[in-house]
Scaffold this motif. Sequence first.
Motif, PDB file in Angstrom:
ATOM      1  N   ALA A   5      46.261  61.584  61.416  1.00  0.00           N
ATOM      2  CA  ALA A   5      46.060  60.923  62.714  1.00  0.00           C
ATOM      3  C   ALA A   5      45.541  59.291  62.046  1.00  0.00           C
ATOM      4  O   ALA A   5      46.039  58.481  62.686  1.00  0.00           O
ATOM      5  N   ALA A   6      44.909  59.437  61.076  1.00  0.00           N
ATOM      6  CA  ALA A   6      44.752  58.067  60.511  1.00  0.00           C
ATOM      7  C   ALA A   6      45.830  57.284  59.876  1.00  0.00           C
ATOM      8  O   ALA A   6      46.046  56.205  60.051  1.00  0.00           O
ATOM      9  N   TYR A  33      41.277  60.172  73.691  1.00  0.00           N
ATOM     10  CA  TYR A  33      42.378  59.742  72.752  1.00  0.00           C
ATOM     11  C   TYR A  33      42.471  58.132  72.886  1.00  0.00           C
ATOM     12  O   TYR A  33      43.279  57.187  73.338  1.00  0.00           O
ATOM     13  N   TYR A  34      41.487  57.650  71.668  1.00  0.00           N
ATOM     14  CA  TYR A  34      41.521  56.053  71.567  1.00  0.00           C
ATOM     15  C   TYR A  34      42.978  55.375  71.196  1.00  0.00           C
ATOM     16  O   TYR A  34      43.188  54.494  71.444  1.00  0.00           O
ATOM     17  N   SER A  35      43.572  56.316  70.071  1.00  0.00           N
ATOM     18  CA  SER A  35      44.859  55.544  69.752  1.00  0.00           C
ATOM     19  C   SER A  35      45.955  56.871  69.885  1.00  0.00           C
ATOM     20  O   SER A  35      45.723  57.832  70.175  1.00  0.00           O
ATOM     21  N   SER A  77      34.524  52.080  66.911  1.00  0.00           N
ATOM     22  CA  SER A  77      35.851  51.553  66.360  1.00  0.00           C
ATOM     23  C   SER A  77      35.532  49.953  65.925  1.00  0.00           C
ATOM     24  O   SER A  77      35.835  49.836  64.706  1.00  0.00           O
ATOM     25  N   GLU A 130      47.700  56.008  62.616  1.00  0.00           N
ATOM     26  CA  GLU A 130      46.945  54.870  63.431  1.00  0.00           C
ATOM     27  C   GLU A 130      47.028  53.616  62.406  1.00  0.00           C
ATOM     28  O   GLU A 130      47.344  52.262  63.175  1.00  0.00           O
ATOM     29  N   CYS A 131      47.221  53.711  61.197  1.00  0.00           N
ATOM     30  CA  CYS A 131      47.462  52.582  60.307  1.00  0.00           C
ATOM     31  C   CYS A 131      48.955  52.131  60.255  1.00  0.00           C
ATOM     32  O   CYS A 131      49.174  50.845  60.095  1.00  0.00           O
ATOM     33  N   GLY A 136      48.205  57.723  68.010  1.00  0.00           N
ATOM     34  CA  GLY A 136      48.286  58.478  67.021  1.00  0.00           C
ATOM     35  C   GLY A 136      47.436  59.965  66.938  1.00  0.00           C
ATOM     36  O   GLY A 136      47.643  60.984  66.883  1.00  0.00           O
ATOM     37  N   LYS A 137      46.121  59.587  67.541  1.00  0.00           N
ATOM     38  CA  LYS A 137      44.957  60.840  67.704  1.00  0.00           C
ATOM     39  C   LYS A 137      45.453  61.811  69.148  1.00  0.00           C
ATOM     40  O   LYS A 137      45.299  62.874  68.887  1.00  0.00           O
ATOM     41  N   ARG A 178      46.017  51.793  76.098  1.00  0.00           N
ATOM     42  CA  ARG A 178      44.629  51.512  75.741  1.00  0.00           C
ATOM     43  C   ARG A 178      44.069  51.490  77.436  1.00  0.00           C
ATOM     44  O   ARG A 178      42.956  51.848  77.451  1.00  0.00           O
TER      45      ARG A 178
END
Length: 286
Positions: free
Chosen positions: A103-104, A168-170, A24, A107-108, A172-173, A159
């Motif tokens: 997912a992107a 699952y870092y975000s 990331s 995240e955005c 959205g993911k 987080r």
Amino acid sequence: MSQKKNLVLKKLNSANQAEILRSSQRDNDFVWTLSEKLSNVLAKFKKYRSLLQFMQSDVPARFIYFVLTSGMGNQTLGEEYTGIVQVDLDACKVPPLSARVLAAILECFGEQAFLKLLERLQKSINNPHNELTPAAVKFLNIFLTKLRAIVPLLILAHRGLFYLFGRYYSIGKRLIGVDYAKVYGRRPTNGISWGLKLLGIATIVQFMLRLFQKDNRLEDDTEMKNVALSTSVRCQLCLEKISNTTTPCGHLFCWFCLAEWLRTKPRCPLCREHVSPSRIVFLMNL
């Protein structure tokens, strides 16, 4: 061919926290560079100033970056650097391209879109033409205000969970089910993982403290608003009676004070705009 790919995925280990974070950070470096390039290009056009506020965030560059990498079915530069790939570990398969793109997008734009939705919903609730009862409007306003305030805290808590469990870092993911697997390269030492778990515990504690402070702050804000409301409905001339009469310019006073004032001075007591006594309106719904 697909059976062989799934068999290979079953042998893969999930990427740990340090690898995902390093990926990331690498992606963020490229996003920052891309954002600078876009700003330099737009600076040559006349409408740059109108786009300046939008370009101050990294959202446009981040979206373009992920479209050109994940959206094209490729690894991001950070993923390639750390040797990880996006996978669905629970199903032991590579997620479809649509899932990675979605997912992107989340995240955005997910946080901003959700807050914007809550804002519009709150405006529709406060619309005087809706059919909600005053009690329902009050409850929904309090609920939506607290929900809008707690969204950043939920991201902080998520987080912390990532630091602890490495999945699952975000958000959205997590919603789409896109995770990471290690496919090549050397792994970091285990000491880094334990350090991140301690960071996860500290993050969860920080979330709890901020949540407690946020609740107290919301209660204080509600009390202040109630005090301000109680003072704002008072007549601005006698400061005792309830304001039940409005001038054409929109200022509120009680009927007796305003009528007495206009007998001597045909002007609004606040803005000094000319007001005829025949044009003041007694409000019946107060």
